[in-house]
Design a protein around this motif. Structure first.
Motif, PDB file in Angstrom:
ATOM      1  N   UNK A 143      14.545  -7.540   1.836  1.00  0.00           N
ATOM      2  CA  UNK A 143      13.333  -6.859   1.331  1.00  0.00           C
ATOM      3  C   UNK A 143      13.200  -5.433   1.005  1.00  0.00           C
ATOM      4  N   UNK A 144      12.088  -4.909   0.488  1.00  0.00           N
ATOM      5  CA  UNK A 144      12.119  -3.577   0.252  1.00  0.00           C
ATOM      6  C   UNK A 144      10.851  -2.914   1.343  1.00  0.00           C
ATOM      7  N   UNK A 145      11.423  -2.082   2.177  1.00  0.00           N
ATOM      8  CA  UNK A 145      10.737  -1.501   3.265  1.00  0.00           C
ATOM      9  C   UNK A 145       9.899  -0.280   2.622  1.00  0.00           C
ATOM     10  N   UNK A 146       8.430  -0.387   3.182  1.00  0.00           N
ATOM     11  CA  UNK A 146       7.547   0.518   2.735  1.00  0.00           C
ATOM     12  C   UNK A 146       8.165   1.879   3.548  1.00  0.00           C
ATOM     13  N   UNK A 147       7.952   3.119   2.762  1.00  0.00           N
ATOM     14  CA  UNK A 147       8.308   4.634   3.005  1.00  0.00           C
ATOM     15  C   UNK A 147       7.449   5.044   4.074  1.00  0.00           C
ATOM     16  N   UNK A 148       6.174   4.509   3.786  1.00  0.00           N
ATOM     17  CA  UNK A 148       4.819   5.055   4.595  1.00  0.00           C
ATOM     18  C   UNK A 148       4.734   4.265   5.840  1.00  0.00           C
ATOM     19  N   UNK A 149       4.717   2.952   6.068  1.00  0.00           N
ATOM     20  CA  UNK A 149       4.537   2.267   7.349  1.00  0.00           C
ATOM     21  C   UNK A 149       5.980   1.676   7.775  1.00  0.00           C
ATOM     22  N   UNK A 150       7.107   1.937   7.077  1.00  0.00           N
ATOM     23  CA  UNK A 150       8.374   1.411   7.520  1.00  0.00           C
ATOM     24  C   UNK A 150       8.632  -0.101   7.802  1.00  0.00           C
ATOM     25  N   UNK A 151       7.636  -0.941   7.177  1.00  0.00           N
ATOM     26  CA  UNK A 151       7.789  -2.215   7.282  1.00  0.00           C
ATOM     27  C   UNK A 151       7.728  -3.183   5.974  1.00  0.00           C
ATOM     28  N   UNK A 152       8.757  -4.343   5.800  1.00  0.00           N
ATOM     29  CA  UNK A 152       8.921  -5.015   4.667  1.00  0.00           C
ATOM     30  C   UNK A 152       7.391  -5.930   4.879  1.00  0.00           C
ATOM     31  N   UNK A 153       7.362  -6.655   3.807  1.00  0.00           N
ATOM     32  CA  UNK A 153       7.614  -6.599   2.384  1.00  0.00           C
ATOM     33  C   UNK A 153       6.740  -5.823   1.563  1.00  0.00           C
ATOM     34  N   UNK A 154       7.501  -5.146   0.581  1.00  0.00           N
ATOM     35  CA  UNK A 154       6.726  -4.686  -0.682  1.00  0.00           C
ATOM     36  C   UNK A 154       7.201  -5.533  -1.648  1.00  0.00           C
ATOM     37  N   UNK A 155       5.957  -5.676  -2.554  1.00  0.00           N
ATOM     38  CA  UNK A 155       6.056  -6.443  -3.673  1.00  0.00           C
ATOM     39  C   UNK A 155       6.165  -5.641  -4.922  1.00  0.00           C
ATOM     40  N   UNK A 156       7.019  -6.218  -5.994  1.00  0.00           N
ATOM     41  CA  UNK A 156       7.188  -5.255  -7.407  1.00  0.00           C
ATOM     42  C   UNK A 156       5.822  -5.679  -8.267  1.00  0.00           C
ATOM     43  N   UNK A 157       5.309  -4.583  -8.483  1.00  0.00           N
ATOM     44  CA  UNK A 157       4.227  -4.642  -9.612  1.00  0.00           C
ATOM     45  C   UNK A 157       4.970  -3.937 -10.884  1.00  0.00           C
ATOM     46  N   UNK A 158       3.965  -3.934 -11.847  1.00  0.00           N
ATOM     47  CA  UNK A 158       4.775  -3.351 -13.152  1.00  0.00           C
ATOM     48  C   UNK A 158       5.596  -2.243 -13.119  1.00  0.00           C
ATOM     49  N   UNK A 159       5.145  -1.066 -12.537  1.00  0.00           N
ATOM     50  CA  UNK A 159       5.947   0.057 -12.339  1.00  0.00           C
ATOM     51  C   UNK A 159       6.097   0.671 -10.942  1.00  0.00           C
ATOM     52  N   UNK A 160       5.586  -0.022  -9.938  1.00  0.00           N
ATOM     53  CA  UNK A 160       5.521   0.502  -8.637  1.00  0.00           C
ATOM     54  C   UNK A 160       5.819  -0.808  -7.661  1.00  0.00           C
ATOM     55  N   UNK A 161       5.942  -0.379  -6.401  1.00  0.00           N
ATOM     56  CA  UNK A 161       6.294  -1.296  -5.286  1.00  0.00           C
ATOM     57  C   UNK A 161       4.700  -1.046  -4.445  1.00  0.00           C
ATOM     58  N   UNK A 162       4.424  -2.222  -3.974  1.00  0.00           N
ATOM     59  CA  UNK A 162       3.047  -2.124  -3.207  1.00  0.00           C
ATOM     60  C   UNK A 162       3.370  -2.958  -1.875  1.00  0.00           C
ATOM     61  N   UNK A 163       3.060  -2.234  -0.839  1.00  0.00           N
ATOM     62  CA  UNK A 163       3.060  -2.650   0.530  1.00  0.00           C
ATOM     63  C   UNK A 163       2.201  -3.511   0.959  1.00  0.00           C
ATOM     64  N   UNK A 164       2.293  -4.652   1.362  1.00  0.00           N
ATOM     65  CA  UNK A 164       1.473  -6.019   1.974  1.00  0.00           C
ATOM     66  C   UNK A 164       0.959  -5.502   3.120  1.00  0.00           C
ATOM     67  N   UNK A 165       1.626  -4.607   3.935  1.00  0.00           N
ATOM     68  CA  UNK A 165       1.041  -4.112   5.278  1.00  0.00           C
ATOM     69  C   UNK A 165      -0.151  -2.998   5.021  1.00  0.00           C
ATOM     70  N   UNK A 166       0.298  -2.001   4.446  1.00  0.00           N
ATOM     71  CA  UNK A 166      -0.499  -0.831   4.679  1.00  0.00           C
ATOM     72  C   UNK A 166      -1.041  -0.359   3.066  1.00  0.00           C
ATOM     73  N   UNK A 167      -0.702  -1.097   2.233  1.00  0.00           N
ATOM     74  CA  UNK A 167      -1.508  -1.051   0.589  1.00  0.00           C
ATOM     75  C   UNK A 167      -0.754   0.261  -0.017  1.00  0.00           C
ATOM     76  N   UNK A 168       0.605   0.909   0.975  1.00  0.00           N
ATOM     77  CA  UNK A 168       1.214   2.049   0.331  1.00  0.00           C
ATOM     78  C   UNK A 168       1.920   1.637  -1.038  1.00  0.00           C
TER      79      UNK A 168
END
Length: 199
Positions: A143-168
């Motif tokens: 999975x894609x790790x969040x650059x802000x909180x360093x945790x997965x998963x991030x989900x793919x939206x239209x043009x960005x990745x959204x972190x399910x942990x911190x909403x980064x």
């Protein structure tokens, strides 16, 4: 030739043999690329000698290819500063070296042999990390790790990745996961395999 495509203010510091890049108010240090290319030159000269080639003139320089980088050099940097060039002057630099060499050192047969040796010796380092450390493929967290909180998963939206942990949010968080995949498994990948790895 060592090529650097860095953007920002680049300062070549003689005192600590380093290059400092300042971008958006943040300083980042790198090893002095002149020392890096000089080491490569010395290693190549040693390799030529080991393989019984005649001594040939070797030239080294660092090409800064990003036109938006601003280059500053320590006043005491000395002659090494002549080895730092802009990417757009590369052809002129090479032509200058070619015209300054008055005679051929290598015969045509030597050039063919050198070409053959270089191709044979060009073995990219790609160690099997998982085997070296006895790690099973299933143990790797994907999975894609969040650059802000360093945790997965991030989900793919239209043009960005959204972190399910911190909403980064991040537009390029997947790049680190692609690098990890290349280092852990293989630099070449099928679309379906990388989609699975990125979840």
């Amino acid at each position: 030739m060592e090529v650097k495509n860095l953007i920002g203010n680049l300062y070549f510091d003689h005192q600590f043999d380093q290059m400092i890049r300042t971008r958006d108010g943040v300083d980042e240090t790198f090893s002095d690329p002149i020392n890096q290319v000089e080491l490569q030159k010395a290693q190549f000269a040693k390799w030529l000698k080991l393989n019984k080639f005649p001594e040939i003139p070797l030239h080294s320089f660092v090409a800064i290819t990003n036109p938006k980088s601003y280059i500053r050099i320590s006043p005491k940097y000395g002659k090494k500063s002549q080895k730092i060039i802009r990417g757009n002057t590369l052809v002129n630099k090479i032509n200058g070296y070619v015209s300054s060499e008055q005679e051929s050192v290598l015969l045509k047969k030597d050039l063919k042999r050198l070409t053959k040796y270089l191709i044979r010796e060009d073995t990219p380092q790609n160690p099997d990390i998982l085997r070296n450390y006895s790690i099973q493929r299933e143990e790797i967290v994907t999975g894609v790790f969040c650059p802000k909180c360093k945790k997965p998963p991030m989900i793919k939206l239209k043009r960005t990745w959204l972190c399910l942990n911190c909403s980064g949010k991040s537009s390029n968080a997947h790049e680190k996961a692609l690098q990890d995949y290349a280092l852990l498994f293989n630099p070449q990948v099928k679309n379906s395999d990388i989609r699975d790895f990125l979840n």
